[in-house]
Write a protein that holds these residues in place. Sequence first.
Motif, mmCIF file in Angstrom:
data_model
loop_
_atom_site.group_PDB
_atom_site.id
_atom_site.type_symbol
_atom_site.label_atom_id
_atom_site.label_comp_id
_atom_site.label_asym_id
_atom_site.label_seq_id
_atom_site.Cartn_x
_atom_site.Cartn_y
_atom_site.Cartn_z
ATOM 1 N N GLY A 111 35.936 -57.115 36.221
ATOM 2 C CA GLY A 111 35.074 -57.232 35.053
ATOM 3 C C GLY A 111 34.556 -55.889 34.564
ATOM 4 O O GLY A 111 34.651 -55.552 33.372
ATOM 5 N N GLU A 112 34.014 -55.112 35.477
ATOM 6 C CA GLU A 112 33.470 -53.795 35.103
ATOM 7 C C GLU A 112 34.567 -52.876 34.577
ATOM 8 O O GLU A 112 34.372 -52.148 33.600
ATOM 9 C CB GLU A 112 32.782 -53.170 36.317
ATOM 10 C CG GLU A 112 32.089 -51.863 36.010
ATOM 11 C CD GLU A 112 31.258 -51.345 37.177
ATOM 12 O OE1 GLU A 112 30.897 -50.161 37.143
ATOM 13 O OE2 GLU A 112 30.978 -52.132 38.116
ATOM 14 N N GLU A 113 35.732 -52.923 35.202
ATOM 15 C CA GLU A 113 36.861 -52.097 34.761
ATOM 16 C C GLU A 113 37.283 -52.463 33.335
ATOM 17 O O GLU A 113 37.534 -51.579 32.504
ATOM 18 C CB GLU A 113 38.044 -52.303 35.715
ATOM 19 C CG GLU A 113 39.328 -51.631 35.284
ATOM 20 C CD GLU A 113 40.546 -52.122 36.057
ATOM 21 O OE1 GLU A 113 41.680 -51.853 35.608
ATOM 22 O OE2 GLU A 113 40.363 -52.779 37.099
ATOM 23 N N LEU A 114 37.346 -53.753 33.040
ATOM 24 C CA LEU A 114 37.761 -54.195 31.708
ATOM 25 C C LEU A 114 36.763 -53.753 30.647
ATOM 26 O O LEU A 114 37.154 -53.304 29.564
ATOM 27 C CB LEU A 114 37.928 -55.713 31.688
ATOM 28 C CG LEU A 114 39.139 -56.252 32.454
ATOM 29 C CD1 LEU A 114 38.992 -57.750 32.692
ATOM 30 C CD2 LEU A 114 40.427 -55.953 31.706
ATOM 31 N N LEU A 115 35.478 -53.854 30.944
ATOM 32 C CA LEU A 115 34.471 -53.415 29.974
ATOM 33 C C LEU A 115 34.515 -51.908 29.792
ATOM 34 O O LEU A 115 34.295 -51.402 28.682
ATOM 35 C CB LEU A 115 33.076 -53.857 30.422
ATOM 36 C CG LEU A 115 32.789 -55.350 30.329
ATOM 37 C CD1 LEU A 115 31.318 -55.621 30.634
ATOM 38 C CD2 LEU A 115 33.146 -55.920 28.968
ATOM 39 N N ASN A 116 34.822 -51.198 30.839
ATOM 40 C CA ASN A 116 34.943 -49.742 30.731
ATOM 41 C C ASN A 116 36.050 -49.357 29.755
ATOM 42 O O ASN A 116 35.915 -48.396 28.986
ATOM 43 C CB ASN A 116 35.215 -49.135 32.110
ATOM 44 C CG ASN A 116 35.256 -47.622 32.059
ATOM 45 O OD1 ASN A 116 34.313 -46.970 31.629
ATOM 46 N ND2 ASN A 116 36.371 -47.050 32.501
ATOM 47 N N HIS A 117 37.137 -50.111 29.750
ATOM 48 C CA HIS A 117 38.245 -49.837 28.823
ATOM 49 C C HIS A 117 37.795 -49.912 27.371
ATOM 50 O O HIS A 117 38.324 -49.197 26.515
ATOM 51 C CB HIS A 117 39.388 -50.833 29.036
ATOM 52 C CG HIS A 117 40.179 -50.598 30.280
ATOM 53 N ND1 HIS A 117 40.520 -49.341 30.725
ATOM 54 C CD2 HIS A 117 40.713 -51.482 31.174
ATOM 55 C CE1 HIS A 117 41.211 -49.454 31.840
ATOM 56 N NE2 HIS A 117 41.338 -50.728 32.141
ATOM 57 N N PRO A 121 29.009 -51.236 28.757
ATOM 58 C CA PRO A 121 28.473 -51.073 30.110
ATOM 59 C C PRO A 121 28.650 -52.324 30.959
ATOM 60 O O PRO A 121 28.737 -53.448 30.444
ATOM 61 C CB PRO A 121 26.983 -50.786 29.863
ATOM 62 C CG PRO A 121 26.692 -51.364 28.518
ATOM 63 C CD PRO A 121 27.962 -51.229 27.725
ATOM 64 N N ALA A 122 28.667 -52.116 32.275
ATOM 65 C CA ALA A 122 28.849 -53.224 33.208
ATOM 66 C C ALA A 122 27.742 -54.261 33.080
ATOM 67 O O ALA A 122 27.953 -55.448 33.368
ATOM 68 C CB ALA A 122 28.910 -52.693 34.636
ATOM 69 N N ALA A 143 38.996 -56.979 25.579
ATOM 70 C CA ALA A 143 38.945 -56.957 27.040
ATOM 71 C C ALA A 143 39.447 -58.272 27.619
ATOM 72 O O ALA A 143 40.151 -58.291 28.633
ATOM 73 C CB ALA A 143 37.516 -56.663 27.506
ATOM 74 N N ARG A 144 39.096 -59.395 26.963
ATOM 75 C CA ARG A 144 39.563 -60.701 27.436
ATOM 76 C C ARG A 144 41.089 -60.791 27.361
ATOM 77 O O ARG A 144 41.740 -61.346 28.257
ATOM 78 C CB ARG A 144 38.930 -61.809 26.589
ATOM 79 C CG ARG A 144 39.316 -63.211 27.028
ATOM 80 C CD ARG A 144 38.671 -64.262 26.149
ATOM 81 N NE ARG A 144 39.152 -64.209 24.773
ATOM 82 C CZ ARG A 144 38.701 -65.019 23.803
ATOM 83 N NH1 ARG A 144 37.764 -65.913 24.072
ATOM 84 N NH2 ARG A 144 39.193 -64.915 22.591
ATOM 85 N N THR A 145 41.666 -60.249 26.296
ATOM 86 C CA THR A 145 43.122 -60.298 26.142
ATOM 87 C C THR A 145 43.812 -59.429 27.191
ATOM 88 O O THR A 145 44.786 -59.837 27.814
ATOM 89 C CB THR A 145 43.520 -59.858 24.729
ATOM 90 O OG1 THR A 145 42.946 -60.775 23.790
ATOM 91 C CG2 THR A 145 45.029 -59.858 24.556
ATOM 92 N N ILE A 146 43.311 -58.205 27.402
ATOM 93 C CA ILE A 146 43.981 -57.322 28.366
ATOM 94 C C ILE A 146 43.714 -57.738 29.808
ATOM 95 O O ILE A 146 44.406 -57.270 30.719
ATOM 96 C CB ILE A 146 43.629 -55.837 28.148
ATOM 97 C CG1 ILE A 146 42.148 -55.569 28.407
ATOM 98 C CG2 ILE A 146 44.039 -55.383 26.755
ATOM 99 C CD1 ILE A 146 41.795 -54.083 28.410
#
Length: 237
Positions: A111-117, A121-122, A143-146
């Motif tokens: 989750g945190e990694e996807l938001l970082n993209h 923020p986490a 982020a949901r798609t990737i």
Amino acid sequence: MSETEMIIHMEDVHTPILKNISLQVKKGEVVTLIGGSGAGKSSLLMLLNRLADPDTGTIYYRGEDVKKYNIPALRKSMGMVLQSTSLFEGTVADNLAFGPKLFQEWEESRGEELLNHVQLPASYLHRDVETLSGGEQQRVAFARTIANRPDVLLLDEVTSAVDLRNVELIEAFLMEMVSKRVHAIMMVTHDVKQAQRLGDRTVFMANGEIVEAGATETLFAHPQTEKLQYFLHHQND
């Protein structure tokens, strides 16, 4: 072009809206689709992950007819992001986990990694999506798609309803994605300057047909058809 380079190949595709569509997308490309309202751009995207099927013609994905793919697996591999974010009710984390959980692939640490993209923020993981701005919701939709680790991104007017700051963030994110994580992007845009910025190749459509297609820089600098010349002239008015 070898099969390893070819990602998408549309061959003489017809629908009630689209006529005689033949198009190829190769690995590493960003292909931008431009044209007026009702030109068929969005209808073309919908065919690729089988939100609709053509009446005649064939669409190949990695050398296989898309009709041979399991539909959930096809849509996982060809992720689509729309102008309307269509986020589910609940938290950001709920949205990010939805697709991977269908395939038993979700790891909470992602989750945190996807938001970082998407430069969020986490702390947003636990926020209700209804509390986010339009631009933030669009970034969560990306982020949901990737989260499904798609090979191809299909984008339909994804920046048309967000502010300039979010347009810049999303464009930077897309350029990072195609260089590192996805194999190709097909992007419908109403913004011809965006098509120029992002597209390796650009396809101009009108009345359900591909009128002109080619390397983006050449197509904009030297349009070959009166329809494209007229379209570009009025975009610059």
